[in-house]
Design a protein around this motif. Structure first.
Motif, PDB file in Angstrom:
ATOM      1  N   LEU A  84     -36.535  93.768  23.103  1.00  0.00           N
ATOM      2  CA  LEU A  84     -37.168  92.647  23.786  1.00  0.00           C
ATOM      3  C   LEU A  84     -37.784  91.683  22.781  1.00  0.00           C
ATOM      4  O   LEU A  84     -38.415  92.104  21.807  1.00  0.00           O
ATOM      5  CB  LEU A  84     -38.256  93.131  24.734  1.00  0.00           C
ATOM      6  CG  LEU A  84     -37.834  93.960  25.944  1.00  0.00           C
ATOM      7  CD1 LEU A  84     -39.062  94.335  26.760  1.00  0.00           C
ATOM      8  CD2 LEU A  84     -36.823  93.215  26.805  1.00  0.00           C
ATOM      9  N   HIS A  85     -37.621  90.409  23.051  1.00  0.00           N
ATOM     10  CA  HIS A  85     -38.286  89.355  22.294  1.00  0.00           C
ATOM     11  C   HIS A  85     -39.141  88.554  23.266  1.00  0.00           C
ATOM     12  O   HIS A  85     -39.016  88.680  24.494  1.00  0.00           O
ATOM     13  CB  HIS A  85     -37.258  88.471  21.590  1.00  0.00           C
ATOM     14  CG  HIS A  85     -36.346  89.224  20.668  1.00  0.00           C
ATOM     15  ND1 HIS A  85     -36.746  89.685  19.431  1.00  0.00           N
ATOM     16  CD2 HIS A  85     -35.056  89.630  20.830  1.00  0.00           C
ATOM     17  CE1 HIS A  85     -35.743  90.324  18.852  1.00  0.00           C
ATOM     18  NE2 HIS A  85     -34.713  90.315  19.684  1.00  0.00           N
ATOM     19  N   THR A  86     -40.041  87.744  22.738  1.00  0.00           N
ATOM     20  CA  THR A  86     -40.928  86.961  23.582  1.00  0.00           C
ATOM     21  C   THR A  86     -40.125  86.189  24.624  1.00  0.00           C
ATOM     22  O   THR A  86     -39.181  85.468  24.303  1.00  0.00           O
ATOM     23  CB  THR A  86     -41.748  85.973  22.735  1.00  0.00           C
ATOM     24  OG1 THR A  86     -42.510  86.712  21.778  1.00  0.00           O
ATOM     25  CG2 THR A  86     -42.697  85.164  23.618  1.00  0.00           C
ATOM     26  N   GLY A  87     -40.511  86.373  25.888  1.00  0.00           N
ATOM     27  CA  GLY A  87     -39.841  85.667  26.976  1.00  0.00           C
ATOM     28  C   GLY A  87     -38.651  86.378  27.565  1.00  0.00           C
ATOM     29  O   GLY A  87     -38.170  85.992  28.640  1.00  0.00           O
ATOM     30  N   ASP A  88     -38.148  87.425  26.899  1.00  0.00           N
ATOM     31  CA  ASP A  88     -37.003  88.160  27.440  1.00  0.00           C
ATOM     32  C   ASP A  88     -37.399  88.927  28.695  1.00  0.00           C
ATOM     33  O   ASP A  88     -38.465  89.562  28.728  1.00  0.00           O
ATOM     34  CB  ASP A  88     -36.466  89.166  26.416  1.00  0.00           C
ATOM     35  CG  ASP A  88     -35.716  88.521  25.270  1.00  0.00           C
ATOM     36  OD1 ASP A  88     -35.428  87.313  25.376  1.00  0.00           O
ATOM     37  OD2 ASP A  88     -35.432  89.218  24.284  1.00  0.00           O
ATOM     38  N   PRO A  89     -36.549  88.919  29.715  1.00  0.00           N
ATOM     39  CA  PRO A  89     -36.834  89.758  30.887  1.00  0.00           C
ATOM     40  C   PRO A  89     -36.541  91.222  30.581  1.00  0.00           C
ATOM     41  O   PRO A  89     -35.796  91.539  29.639  1.00  0.00           O
ATOM     42  CB  PRO A  89     -35.864  89.221  31.935  1.00  0.00           C
ATOM     43  CG  PRO A  89     -34.705  88.720  31.129  1.00  0.00           C
ATOM     44  CD  PRO A  89     -35.299  88.156  29.864  1.00  0.00           C
ATOM     45  N   PHE A  90     -37.133  92.114  31.378  1.00  0.00           N
ATOM     46  CA  PHE A  90     -36.801  93.526  31.259  1.00  0.00           C
ATOM     47  C   PHE A  90     -35.385  93.765  31.768  1.00  0.00           C
ATOM     48  O   PHE A  90     -34.944  93.096  32.708  1.00  0.00           O
ATOM     49  CB  PHE A  90     -37.773  94.388  32.063  1.00  0.00           C
ATOM     50  CG  PHE A  90     -39.135  94.502  31.454  1.00  0.00           C
ATOM     51  CD1 PHE A  90     -39.353  95.313  30.358  1.00  0.00           C
ATOM     52  CD2 PHE A  90     -40.207  93.800  31.990  1.00  0.00           C
ATOM     53  CE1 PHE A  90     -40.615  95.426  29.794  1.00  0.00           C
ATOM     54  CE2 PHE A  90     -41.471  93.906  31.443  1.00  0.00           C
ATOM     55  CZ  PHE A  90     -41.676  94.715  30.342  1.00  0.00           C
ATOM     56  N   PRO A  91     -34.677  94.715  31.186  1.00  0.00           N
ATOM     57  CA  PRO A  91     -33.377  95.089  31.748  1.00  0.00           C
ATOM     58  C   PRO A  91     -33.577  95.804  33.080  1.00  0.00           C
ATOM     59  O   PRO A  91     -34.691  96.219  33.411  1.00  0.00           O
ATOM     60  CB  PRO A  91     -32.800  96.038  30.683  1.00  0.00           C
ATOM     61  CG  PRO A  91     -33.993  96.594  29.984  1.00  0.00           C
ATOM     62  CD  PRO A  91     -35.024  95.502  29.984  1.00  0.00           C
ATOM     63  N   PRO A  92     -32.530  95.971  33.859  1.00  0.00           N
ATOM     64  CA  PRO A  92     -32.657  96.727  35.113  1.00  0.00           C
ATOM     65  C   PRO A  92     -33.175  98.138  34.831  1.00  0.00           C
ATOM     66  O   PRO A  92     -32.783  98.763  33.842  1.00  0.00           O
ATOM     67  CB  PRO A  92     -31.228  96.755  35.656  1.00  0.00           C
ATOM     68  CG  PRO A  92     -30.525  95.633  34.978  1.00  0.00           C
ATOM     69  CD  PRO A  92     -31.142  95.489  33.638  1.00  0.00           C
ATOM     70  N   THR A  93     -34.031  98.638  35.698  1.00  0.00           N
ATOM     71  CA  THR A  93     -34.593  99.970  35.469  1.00  0.00           C
ATOM     72  C   THR A  93     -33.524 101.059  35.517  1.00  0.00           C
ATOM     73  O   THR A  93     -33.719 102.138  34.959  1.00  0.00           O
ATOM     74  CB  THR A  93     -35.696 100.280  36.491  1.00  0.00           C
ATOM     75  OG1 THR A  93     -35.163 100.144  37.814  1.00  0.00           O
ATOM     76  CG2 THR A  93     -36.864  99.318  36.327  1.00  0.00           C
ATOM     77  N   SER A  94     -32.407 100.763  36.135  1.00  0.00           N
ATOM     78  CA  SER A  94     -31.302 101.730  36.160  1.00  0.00           C
ATOM     79  C   SER A  94     -30.714 101.953  34.770  1.00  0.00           C
ATOM     80  O   SER A  94     -29.970 102.919  34.560  1.00  0.00           O
ATOM     81  CB  SER A  94     -30.211 101.269  37.120  1.00  0.00           C
ATOM     82  OG  SER A  94     -29.723  99.990  36.757  1.00  0.00           O
ATOM     83  N   ASP A  95     -31.042 101.076  33.814  1.00  0.00           N
ATOM     84  CA  ASP A  95     -30.567 101.247  32.440  1.00  0.00           C
ATOM     85  C   ASP A  95     -31.402 102.233  31.638  1.00  0.00           C
ATOM     86  O   ASP A  95     -31.069 102.543  30.496  1.00  0.00           O
ATOM     87  CB  ASP A  95     -30.581  99.895  31.703  1.00  0.00           C
ATOM     88  CG  ASP A  95     -29.459  98.967  32.139  1.00  0.00           C
ATOM     89  OD1 ASP A  95     -28.615  99.407  32.939  1.00  0.00           O
ATOM     90  OD2 ASP A  95     -29.437  97.813  31.679  1.00  0.00           O
ATOM     91  N   ALA A  96     -32.502 102.731  32.209  1.00  0.00           N
ATOM     92  CA  ALA A  96     -33.377 103.647  31.473  1.00  0.00           C
ATOM     93  C   ALA A  96     -32.635 104.929  31.098  1.00  0.00           C
ATOM     94  O   ALA A  96     -31.772 105.410  31.841  1.00  0.00           O
ATOM     95  CB  ALA A  96     -34.609 103.982  32.306  1.00  0.00           C
TER      96      ALA A  96
END
Length: 237
Positions: free
Chosen positions: A7-19
């Motif tokens: 993650l970089h500043t401003g990046d959204p989180f990936p889908p939680t299914s990617d955990a």
């Protein structure tokens, strides 16, 4: 093995299914701990957990440990502690001190996950009304137990608790329940299962069920006037 999103500043989180399945729930690394980032994370069931000075690690485990306020189990011994009425209560009066007590080095010498950056970030959330602490004091007014966490809508995300006298953290949890039930809160997020939390009534639910519950609770406002407590623990009975 699936690559972890950077993650970089401003990046959204990936889908939680990617955990990841192992380590359970690791979703992303990096980013910042600004109030906006943290609140966005909690609204999606994501939380930070890492040891400074390493990059921030973001987690969303499956299953998820939750405690429904109405299901809090008060044992016979805890009931006796409350009835003795020897512990005083306060809320949001010593937030930073509660965090610092929770951050004290573990007995195994491995350090703590509550570093300076986490301390500053959650104090910022406290100042804007989203992070709260429950404090338990002895007869001399000394802090002997407590907990802190994040309130979004009608969901409370428990972060950590501490106890320096018998049952002090459990008294803090009963006090928190008193607040949350008055506010119509639906759940307390306990993050990861433990025997201690299970003994108090926590249970595991799937990540999907947890996210569905959040979707129906985080947008329902609660009355900020609920963040008050009686003077002593006996009044919780």
């Amino acid at each position: 093995m699936r690559a972890i999103r950077q993650l970089h500043t401003g990046d959204p989180f990936p889908p939680t299914s990617d955990a990841l399945e192992y380590p359970n729930g690791l979703l992303a690394v990096g980013g910042d701990l600004t109030p906006a980032r943290l609140l966005d994370a909690y609204c999606q069931g994501i939380f930070p957990w890492y040891e400074e000075p390493q990059p921030v690690l973001w987690w969303t485990p499956d299953p998820r440990s939750v405690l429904f306020p109405e299901k809090l189990h008060i044992s016979r011994s805890l009931h006796k502690t409350l009835r003795r009425d020897r512990l005083q209560l306060a809320v949001d009066s010593r937030f930073e001190k509660v965090m610092r007590h929770c951050a004290q080095l573990r007995g195994d010498g491995l350090g703590t996950w509550i570093g300076d950056d986490m301390l500053a970030a959650y104090c910022d959330l406290h100042h804007i009304g989203h992070a709260h602490s429950v404090e338990v004091l002895d007869a001399d007014g000394q802090l002997v137990g407590g907990l802190y966490g994040i309130a979004v809508g009608r969901a409370f995300f428990g972060e950590s608790m501490f106890s320096e006298v018998q049952d002090a953290s459990k008294v803090a949890l009963v006090a928190l329940q008193n607040i949350l039930e008055r506010g119509g809160f639906k759940l307390i997020d306990c993050q990861v299962e433990s025997e201690h939390l299970n003994s108090l009534g926590a249970e595991n639910i799937s990540r999907l069920d947890f996210e569905r519950m959040l979707a129906h609770t985080i947008d329902i406002d609660h009355d900020p006037g609920i963040w008050r407590l009686p003077a002593t623990c006996g009044e919780l009975l």
